[in-house]
Write an enzyme that holds these catalytic residues in place. Structure first.
Site, PDB file in Angstrom:
ATOM      1  CD  GLN A 108      -2.493   1.068   2.462  1.00 59.54           C
ATOM      2  OE1 GLN A 108      -2.594   0.518   3.449  1.00 59.54           O
ATOM      3  NE2 GLN A 108      -3.670   2.196   2.516  1.00 59.54           N
ATOM      4  CG  HIS A 114      -6.595   3.310  -2.627  1.00 61.86           C
ATOM      5  ND1 HIS A 114      -5.940   3.855  -1.440  1.00 61.86           N
ATOM      6  CD2 HIS A 114      -5.706   2.524  -3.292  1.00 61.86           C
ATOM      7  CE1 HIS A 114      -4.728   3.107  -1.509  1.00 61.86           C
ATOM      8  NE2 HIS A 114      -4.563   2.469  -2.702  1.00 61.86           N
ATOM      9  CG  HIS A 168      -5.936  -0.262  -7.127  1.00 63.85           C
ATOM     10  ND1 HIS A 168      -5.139   0.729  -7.640  1.00 63.85           N
ATOM     11  CD2 HIS A 168      -5.511  -0.510  -5.821  1.00 63.85           C
ATOM     12  CE1 HIS A 168      -4.203   1.180  -6.850  1.00 63.85           C
ATOM     13  NE2 HIS A 168      -4.273   0.118  -5.792  1.00 63.85           N
TER      14      HIS A 168
HETATM   15  P1  5GP Z   1      -1.728   1.736  -3.678  1.00 63.47           P
HETATM   16  O1  5GP Z   1      -0.330   1.126  -3.890  1.00 63.47           O
HETATM   17  O2  5GP Z   1      -1.829   2.300  -2.298  1.00 63.47           O
HETATM   18  O3  5GP Z   1      -2.725   0.437  -3.435  1.00 63.47           O
HETATM   19  O4  5GP Z   1      -2.156   2.402  -4.539  1.00 63.47           O
HETATM   20  C1  5GP Z   1      -1.939   3.681  -4.566  1.00 63.47           C
HETATM   21  C2  5GP Z   1      -2.491   4.170  -5.923  1.00 63.47           C
HETATM   22  O5  5GP Z   1      -2.459   5.842  -6.063  1.00 63.47           O
HETATM   23  C3  5GP Z   1      -1.362   3.945  -7.112  1.00 63.47           C
HETATM   24  O6  5GP Z   1      -1.766   3.124  -7.976  1.00 63.47           O
HETATM   25  C4  5GP Z   1      -0.808   5.548  -7.256  1.00 63.47           C
HETATM   26  O7  5GP Z   1      -0.562   5.613  -9.032  1.00 63.47           O
HETATM   27  C5  5GP Z   1      -2.026   6.394  -7.159  1.00 63.47           C
HETATM   28  N1  5GP Z   1      -1.848   7.841  -7.083  1.00 63.47           N
HETATM   29  C6  5GP Z   1      -0.847   8.057  -6.113  1.00 63.47           C
HETATM   30  N2  5GP Z   1      -0.624   9.682  -6.015  1.00 63.47           N
HETATM   31  C7  5GP Z   1      -1.826   9.939  -6.883  1.00 63.47           C
HETATM   32  C8  5GP Z   1      -2.270  11.273  -7.471  1.00 63.47           C
HETATM   33  O8  5GP Z   1      -1.690  12.307  -6.831  1.00 63.47           O
HETATM   34  N3  5GP Z   1      -3.320  11.111  -8.379  1.00 63.47           N
HETATM   35  C9  5GP Z   1      -3.745  10.124  -8.676  1.00 63.47           C
HETATM   36  N4  5GP Z   1      -4.695  10.151  -9.424  1.00 63.47           N
HETATM   37  N5  5GP Z   1      -3.453   8.571  -8.231  1.00 63.47           N
HETATM   38  C10 5GP Z   1      -2.259   8.848  -7.509  1.00 63.47           C
END
Ligand code: 5GP
Ligand code: ZN
Length: 138
Positions: A95, A101, A103
């Site tokens: 994460q 969140h 996806h």
């Molecule tokens: P995680 O790795 O926490 O499951 O996913 C976080 C997601 O947030 C990643 O896929 C990354 O690309 C997305 N993300 C990070 N910063 C931003 C941002 O400033 N804007 C958008 N639209 N997505 C973001």
């Protein structure tokens, strides 16, 4: 963590930009800025909670309903071979943004996608075009 230091709180507050898809009282959907596949979308809780362990059930229910709505729109707009819904909690699950969140990831046959994908910036015009195609079904 507060609204100024959390990027998703800033997007919710409209103080940071994003290609928005839809929202309800407790959830917001927008395009991922580092799409692992064209059409990669995120659905966040409007409440700041780091993980599924911290998120109240009504917020989880709202996010889940928006996930279903967005997944159906992505499916109609892009006709992928399949769609993965992915949700990670904690560093061991890779994460990277500590605000709950989910996806929605369009899949293609044999795309070889690994769950701990690396973040590669997408092209803004391509992400925006995907948002427009998906919004047409929302
Ligand atoms: P995680 O790795 O926490 O499951 O996913 C976080 C997601 O947030 C990643 O896929 C990354 O690309 C997305 N993300 C990070 N910063 C931003 C941002 O400033 N804007 C958008 N639209 N997505 C973001
Ligand atoms: Zn937040």
């Amino acid at each position: 963590m507060n609204v100024h230091s959390c990027i998703f709180c800033r997007i919710i507050a409209r103080s940071a930009p994003a290609f928005l898809l839809c929202e309800d009282e407790h959830s917001l959907a927008f395009m991922d800025i580092n799409p692992v596949a064209p059409g990669h979308a995120l659905i966040v809780s409007k409440t700041h909670a780091e993980t599924i362990f911290d998120l109240p059930i009504p917020d989880l229910q709202a996010v889940s309903a928006t996930v279903k709505k967005v997944a159906q729109a992505v499916n109609s707009a892009l006709l992928p071979d399949g769609i993965s819904v992915v949700q990670s909690n904690g560093r061991g699950a890779a994460q990277s943004v500590l605000h709950f969140h989910m996806h929605v990831v369009p899949r293609t046959m044999d795309d070889g996608l690994l769950l701990n994908w690396s973040l590669r910036p997408g092209e803004l015009s391509a992400i925006e075009a995907m948002a427009e195609r998906i919004r047409a079904y929302l």
